[in-house]
Design an enzyme around this catalytic site. Structure first.
Site, short mmCIF file in Angstrom:
data_model
loop_
_atom_site.label_atom_id
_atom_site.label_comp_id
_atom_site.label_asym_id
_atom_site.label_seq_id
_atom_site.Cartn_x
_atom_site.Cartn_y
_atom_site.Cartn_z
CB CYS A 112 -0.96 -0.06 1.18
SG CYS A 112 -2.28 1.15 1.19
CG HIS A 113 -0.28 4.97 1.26
ND1 HIS A 113 -1.49 4.33 1.14
CD2 HIS A 113 -0.40 6.15 0.60
CE1 HIS A 113 -2.32 5.10 0.46
NE2 HIS A 113 -1.69 6.21 0.11
N GLY A 114 3.19 1.72 2.26
CA GLY A 114 4.43 1.33 2.92
C GLY A 114 5.70 1.71 2.16
#
Length: 187
Positions: A112-114
């Site tokens: 995801c936004h990791g």
């Protein structure tokens, strides 16, 4: 329970606002394969999840970031969400902890936004990766090749786009940890 990852220890680096499924599902999958999993977080004894559209439950922290040593772990997982990686990418200790896994050629996974954490840690350049669509341009600007696939593996680095990709993400993460260190230098 399988023994595929018996004797392996995995760090999940997170703070408040992680997408709940992106921590809970990989943690459960790793533990089913025999791994010991530590939730590592800066300055807290528990962290609170974001559960799709609102705040979710709190999760116990196994190690504070200041006490965690990347040398003690076989792999690192970075859950997404919006708030969690945005806070971690501004934390120098979190970025150094992340870089240590790359220096040691250990598997790293981000969903995801990791990948924001990977960008700020300076380890995205030259990598083939995926992420949540809104992170695409950030990865391209950091020198990564962004592709729209449910899971991408680049020499021990596993990335996925969103919670819908968790099954493939967990499977590849387990595969990379079972393989161990990678001959190609990460960073």
């Amino acid at each position: 329970m399988s023994e595929k990852l018996k004797g392996k220890t995995v760090a999940i680096l997170a703070t408040d606002g992680f997408e709940e499924s992106e921590l809970s599902e990989p943690k459960a999958a790793l533990e089913r394969e025999g791994a010991t999993v530590h939730v590592v977080a800066p300055d807290k004894d528990s962290i609170r999840a974001w559960a799709k559209t609102d705040w979710g439950p709190s999760y116990d922290v196994d190690r504070r970031l200041e006490q965690a040593n990347a040398d003690d772990y076989d792999a690192l997982e970075l859950p997404g969400g919006l708030f969690n990686p945005d806070a971690l990418r501004q934390n120098r200790q979190a970025l150094e902890f992340t870089r240590r896994f790359f220096e040691a050629q250990k598997p790293v996974a981000a969903i995801c936004h990791g990948p924001w954490v990977l960008i700020n840690a300076g380890v995205a350049k030259g990598r083939r990766m995926t992420s949540y669509p809104s992170v695409e341009q950030d990865l391209r600007n950091a020198g990564a090749e962004w592709v729209d696939q449910e899971v991408v593996v680049d020499s021990g680095l596993v990335t996925s786009r969103k919670p819908d990709d968790l099954e493939a993400f967990c499977s590849k993460l387990i595969e990379e940890i079972a393989e161990g260190k990678h001959s190609r230098q990460h960073a």
